[in-house]
Every structure is written in C-alpha cells, then in structure tokens.
Design a protein around this motif. Structure first.
Motif, PDB file in Angstrom:
ATOM      1  N   MET A 168       0.848  -1.193   0.000  1.00 20.31           N
ATOM      2  CA  MET A 168       0.000   0.000   0.000  1.00 20.31           C
ATOM      3  C   MET A 168       0.888   1.249   0.000  1.00 20.31           C
ATOM      4  O   MET A 168       1.786   1.385   0.824  1.00 20.31           O
ATOM      5  CB  MET A 168      -0.902   0.014   1.237  1.00 20.31           C
ATOM      6  N   LEU A 169       0.632   2.140  -0.934  1.00 20.25           N
ATOM      7  CA  LEU A 169       1.431   3.367  -1.020  1.00 20.25           C
ATOM      8  C   LEU A 169       1.078   4.321   0.121  1.00 20.25           C
ATOM      9  O   LEU A 169      -0.093   4.464   0.494  1.00 20.25           O
ATOM     10  CB  LEU A 169       1.177   4.072  -2.353  1.00 20.25           C
ATOM     11  N   ASP A 170       2.081   4.976   0.646  1.00 21.55           N
ATOM     12  CA  ASP A 170       1.905   6.000   1.671  1.00 21.55           C
ATOM     13  C   ASP A 170       1.611   7.329   0.961  1.00 21.55           C
ATOM     14  O   ASP A 170       2.455   7.835   0.217  1.00 21.55           O
ATOM     15  CB  ASP A 170       3.173   6.098   2.512  1.00 21.55           C
ATOM     16  N   LEU A 171       0.421   7.894   1.219  1.00 14.47           N
ATOM     17  CA  LEU A 171       0.027   9.124   0.520  1.00 14.47           C
ATOM     18  C   LEU A 171       0.921  10.308   0.878  1.00 14.47           C
ATOM     19  O   LEU A 171       1.125  11.205   0.060  1.00 14.47           O
ATOM     20  CB  LEU A 171      -1.439   9.451   0.824  1.00 14.47           C
ATOM     21  N   HIS A 172       1.449  10.330   2.097  1.00 21.15           N
ATOM     22  CA  HIS A 172       2.355  11.423   2.477  1.00 21.15           C
ATOM     23  C   HIS A 172       3.623  11.374   1.627  1.00 21.15           C
ATOM     24  O   HIS A 172       4.142  12.419   1.203  1.00 21.15           O
ATOM     25  CB  HIS A 172       2.709  11.319   3.963  1.00 21.15           C
ATOM     26  N   ARG A 173       4.098  10.162   1.353  1.00 19.47           N
ATOM     27  CA  ARG A 173       5.293  10.038   0.514  1.00 19.47           C
ATOM     28  C   ARG A 173       4.985  10.408  -0.935  1.00 19.47           C
ATOM     29  O   ARG A 173       5.795  11.031  -1.619  1.00 19.47           O
ATOM     30  CB  ARG A 173       5.839   8.615   0.605  1.00 19.47           C
ATOM     31  N   VAL A 174       3.800  10.017  -1.379  1.00 16.53           N
ATOM     32  CA  VAL A 174       3.394  10.383  -2.739  1.00 16.53           C
ATOM     33  C   VAL A 174       3.297  11.899  -2.865  1.00 16.53           C
ATOM     34  O   VAL A 174       3.766  12.494  -3.845  1.00 16.53           O
ATOM     35  CB  VAL A 174       2.047   9.718  -3.097  1.00 16.53           C
ATOM     36  N   ALA A 175       2.691  12.548  -1.867  1.00 14.76           N
ATOM     37  CA  ALA A 175       2.556  14.009  -1.893  1.00 14.76           C
ATOM     38  C   ALA A 175       3.927  14.682  -1.854  1.00 14.76           C
ATOM     39  O   ALA A 175       4.147  15.721  -2.502  1.00 14.76           O
ATOM     40  CB  ALA A 175       1.714  14.480  -0.715  1.00 14.76           C
ATOM     41  N   THR A 176       4.864  14.113  -1.117  1.00 11.50           N
ATOM     42  CA  THR A 176       6.218  14.662  -1.077  1.00 11.50           C
ATOM     43  C   THR A 176       6.873  14.572  -2.444  1.00 11.50           C
ATOM     44  O   THR A 176       7.508  15.537  -2.913  1.00 11.50           O
ATOM     45  CB  THR A 176       7.066  13.906  -0.040  1.00 11.50           C
ATOM     46  N   PHE A 177       6.734  13.431  -3.098  1.00  9.96           N
ATOM     47  CA  PHE A 177       7.295  13.273  -4.448  1.00  9.96           C
ATOM     48  C   PHE A 177       6.706  14.298  -5.408  1.00  9.96           C
ATOM     49  O   PHE A 177       7.435  14.928  -6.193  1.00  9.96           O
ATOM     50  CB  PHE A 177       7.029  11.856  -4.955  1.00  9.96           C
ATOM     51  N   VAL A 178       5.398  14.498  -5.363  1.00 10.33           N
ATOM     52  CA  VAL A 178       4.747  15.461  -6.256  1.00 10.33           C
ATOM     53  C   VAL A 178       5.273  16.870  -5.982  1.00 10.33           C
ATOM     54  O   VAL A 178       5.515  17.649  -6.920  1.00 10.33           O
ATOM     55  CB  VAL A 178       3.215  15.401  -6.101  1.00 10.33           C
ATOM     56  N   ALA A 179       5.473  17.206  -4.723  1.00 12.19           N
ATOM     57  CA  ALA A 179       6.002  18.533  -4.383  1.00 12.19           C
ATOM     58  C   ALA A 179       7.414  18.727  -4.942  1.00 12.19           C
ATOM     59  O   ALA A 179       7.755  19.798  -5.458  1.00 12.19           O
ATOM     60  CB  ALA A 179       5.998  18.732  -2.869  1.00 12.19           C
ATOM     61  N   VAL A 180       8.254  17.695  -4.855  1.00 12.37           N
ATOM     62  CA  VAL A 180       9.606  17.793  -5.407  1.00 12.37           C
ATOM     63  C   VAL A 180       9.544  17.931  -6.928  1.00 12.37           C
ATOM     64  O   VAL A 180      10.257  18.748  -7.525  1.00 12.37           O
ATOM     65  CB  VAL A 180      10.445  16.557  -5.014  1.00 12.37           C
ATOM     66  N   ALA A 181       8.659  17.154  -7.552  1.00 12.04           N
ATOM     67  CA  ALA A 181       8.534  17.234  -9.008  1.00 12.04           C
ATOM     68  C   ALA A 181       8.029  18.609  -9.441  1.00 12.04           C
ATOM     69  O   ALA A 181       8.495  19.164 -10.440  1.00 12.04           O
ATOM     70  CB  ALA A 181       7.577  16.141  -9.498  1.00 12.04           C
ATOM     71  N   ASP A 182       7.100  19.161  -8.700  1.00 13.28           N
ATOM     72  CA  ASP A 182       6.526  20.464  -9.067  1.00 13.28           C
ATOM     73  C   ASP A 182       7.527  21.602  -8.880  1.00 13.28           C
ATOM     74  O   ASP A 182       7.576  22.538  -9.683  1.00 13.28           O
ATOM     75  CB  ASP A 182       5.275  20.740  -8.228  1.00 13.28           C
ATOM     76  N   THR A 183       8.281  21.564  -7.801  1.00 13.39           N
ATOM     77  CA  THR A 183       9.207  22.657  -7.505  1.00 13.39           C
ATOM     78  C   THR A 183      10.580  22.434  -8.139  1.00 13.39           C
ATOM     79  O   THR A 183      11.348  23.387  -8.296  1.00 13.39           O
ATOM     80  CB  THR A 183       9.400  22.821  -5.991  1.00 13.39           C
ATOM     81  N   GLY A 184      10.897  21.177  -8.492  1.00 14.38           N
ATOM     82  CA  GLY A 184      12.196  20.871  -9.067  1.00 14.38           C
ATOM     83  C   GLY A 184      13.330  20.917  -8.069  1.00 14.38           C
ATOM     84  O   GLY A 184      14.503  20.991  -8.445  1.00 14.38           O
ATOM     85  N   SER A 185      12.976  20.835  -6.773  1.00 16.85           N
ATOM     86  CA  SER A 185      14.006  20.999  -5.752  1.00 16.85           C
ATOM     87  C   SER A 185      13.553  20.370  -4.448  1.00 16.85           C
ATOM     88  O   SER A 185      12.412  20.574  -4.005  1.00 16.85           O
ATOM     89  CB  SER A 185      14.289  22.493  -5.540  1.00 16.85           C
ATOM     90  N   PHE A 186      14.450  19.616  -3.797  1.00 16.44           N
ATOM     91  CA  PHE A 186      14.148  19.067  -2.473  1.00 16.44           C
ATOM     92  C   PHE A 186      14.043  20.194  -1.447  1.00 16.44           C
ATOM     93  O   PHE A 186      13.203  20.150  -0.542  1.00 16.44           O
ATOM     94  CB  PHE A 186      15.239  18.076  -2.048  1.00 16.44           C
ATOM     95  N   THR A 187      14.879  21.204  -1.589  1.00 17.52           N
ATOM     96  CA  THR A 187      14.860  22.326  -0.644  1.00 17.52           C
ATOM     97  C   THR A 187      13.544  23.097  -0.735  1.00 17.52           C
ATOM     98  O   THR A 187      12.911  23.393   0.288  1.00 17.52           O
ATOM     99  CB  THR A 187      16.039  23.275  -0.918  1.00 17.52           C
ATOM    100  N   LYS A 188      13.106  23.412  -1.964  1.00 18.79           N
ATOM    101  CA  LYS A 188      11.861  24.149  -2.130  1.00 18.79           C
ATOM    102  C   LYS A 188      10.660  23.317  -1.685  1.00 18.79           C
ATOM    103  O   LYS A 188       9.707  23.845  -1.100  1.00 18.79           O
ATOM    104  CB  LYS A 188      11.696  24.582  -3.589  1.00 18.79           C
TER     105      LYS A 188
END
Length: 300
Positions: free
Chosen positions: A1-21
C-alpha cells in the motif's frame, strides 16, 4: 500500500524541481523530504528522480508515475472532503493568492466569513503582485486582475472593474493635462508588471497605440498602493483601479486626469487547477467572491 504522504512529497519535489523548495513548501526538513522520496522509490522498486548537485529531474518512469500520483492525491482529497462535508461543512485547506489591494477590498473579508462559517477549513492568503505558479507554490486559487494570458488553468470570471488615470492637484497645477493626447508629456508612474504605456487600456481610436512618453518612467513599483502613494505625493501620473483611488479623489488628494469612460473595464478572474475534481472549498470561495464583488460594485 502506497503511503500518501510520501506520494505528496514526491509530487512537491517534481513540481518545484528541488528538495529544498519542496521542504519549505511542505514545512518539512529537507532530510524528511529526501527520506520520503527514497522510501517511495523503494516501495515501487523504481527510480523516480535523477539527482545531481544542481538539478533534480524526473526519470521517464517518474514522469509517468507523476500523472498517476496527481490523480491518486486528487481522489484522496475528494474522498476526504466528501466525508467532512457530510458532517460539518467545508474542511481541508484553501490557499489563495491575490494582490494586496484586492485582498483588502474583497478577499480578506470573505476569508473571515468563511473561517467563521467553516471551523474545519484552514485558509491561507499570500499577498503578491507577482504571477505566482499555482502548481509549484501549491495555490488553490489565484486572483488575476486584467486580461489573462493563455494558461493550462481553469478561469472563473469574478466580475470587472473600472480604471482611473490619476494625479495630485499639485502635479496637475505644475503640469496641466488638457486632453488624453497630452499624457505623452506626463511623468508616468509605472507598475513593474505594466511598464509599457497605458494606451492599450484606452478604448480603440482614442489614442495612437504606439505613442511614446516624452519622459521614460522614472519611478516604478510592484504594488498599486505604492503607485497611489507616489501620485498623492505629486510625483506623476498613474493608472489604477477606480475602487482603489475613489476615496483619495473624494478627499481631494487625487484628481481624475481623463474621463474614466475613455478607459476599458478590466476583468477579474479566479484561476484554479484544471482537474476533474474541484474541491468544494474552491467552488464556494469563487461563488461567494463573485457575489461579494457584484455587491461591492453596486454600492460604489
């Protein structure tokens, strides 16, 4: 089962292009963001992001998963919102951006009303004159004044507003402007988002589209309030919403330089993501803002 918090984190990194952002956006540590993405990749058995010291980019598999991840988070949000609405009105989070002046005029009073009516709804407003990236900065709604550029977002028409070309009585005494054509001799106070001459805001045929100011704009600002303050100080002529300058005109601090009827009314839009599901909080906010703006324009 996928963890939605981890999925949301991945989407945020993809959207911002940066782990820091992404960490700043999600209010997490950079280490936690990195951990969530690594664990998601481990769960899936694939590499979603290619990392180096300067860039973070999606792998081919990551680009495919990003589309599915957005839909997954959207469905989860929809399920959560439907349950919350069934008991106690609106819930979840609503993040809005608009110019500071429009916020004071219409957005902040509506936010206060919605906060009282829906205690489970978390609302955040970011005042900015910049054209924010809805996806990268996670805004649910962005209010835009004036003509829209092409975009992939949906746009709901909130209403429209009149414009005024204004200057202080002291400035006009020193530099009389007898007609719209005389504006080319004025000292123009320019908005940084609208540095070109204001001719495109005049009704067709009144002024030449390619006329140039005798004096290049010497003073610029990125907010309507700053431009109004400069105009009140007698520093030049500027173009502002009629609802912003109305009180200053009534108090004698500013004068209308040309007949407002010569100027084109400008639209107000609410931009939001182009998705199959629009959360109820966004729909309610847009509907109520439309009604509120119509009432404000009626009472002006």
């Amino acid at each position: 089962m996928l963890d939605l918090h981890r999925v949301a984190t991945f989407v945020a990194v993809a959207d911002t292009g940066s782990f820091t952002k992404a960490a700043q956006l999600l209010a997490l540590s950079k280490a936690r963001v990195s951990f969530n993405v690594r664990r998601l990749e481990a769960d899936l058995g694939v590499s979603l992001l290619a990392r180096n010291t300067r860039h973070t980019v999606l792998t081919d598999v990551g680009a495919t998963f990003l589309r599915e991840a957005r839909q997954l988070l959207e469905l989860a949000q929809r399920a959560s919102a439907s349950v919350q609405q069934s008991h106690a009105g609106l819930g979840g989070r609503l993040r809005i951006t608009s110019t500071p002046a429009f916020a004071q005029r219409a957005v902040l009073p509506l936010m206060a009303d919605m906060a009282e009516a829906h205690p489970d709804l978390s609302i955040e407003h970011v005042a900015s004159s910049q054209l924010s990236d809805l996806v990268a900065e996670r805004f649910d709604v962005a209010i835009r004044l004036g003509q829209l550029a092409d975009s992939d977002f949906k746009a709901a028409r909130i209403g429209d507003y009149a414009l005024q070309v204004v200057a202080s009585p002291a400035y006009l005494q020193r530099h009389p402007i007898a007609s719209p054509h005389a504006l080319v001799h004025a000292h123009w106070l320019a908005h940084t988002q609208l540095r070109d001459a204001p001719w495109r805001f005049f009704k067709p045929g009144l002024l030449p589209r390619h006329a140039r100011f005798e004096y290049p704009p010497r003073l610029q600002a990125d907010s309507a309030e700053a431009l109004m303050a400069m105009a009140v100080r007698g520093l030049g002529v500027t173009l502002l919403p009629a609802w912003l300058v109305g009180e200053a005109i009534a108090m004698g601090e500013l004068d209308a330089v040309v007949d407002p009827a010569h100027l084109l009314r400008q639209p107000i839009h609410a931009l939001y993501r182009n998705s199959m599901y629009v959360p109820a909080a966004i729909r309610v906010f847009i509907d109520q803002l439309t009604d509120r703006w119509a009432a404000l324009e009626t009472t002006r």
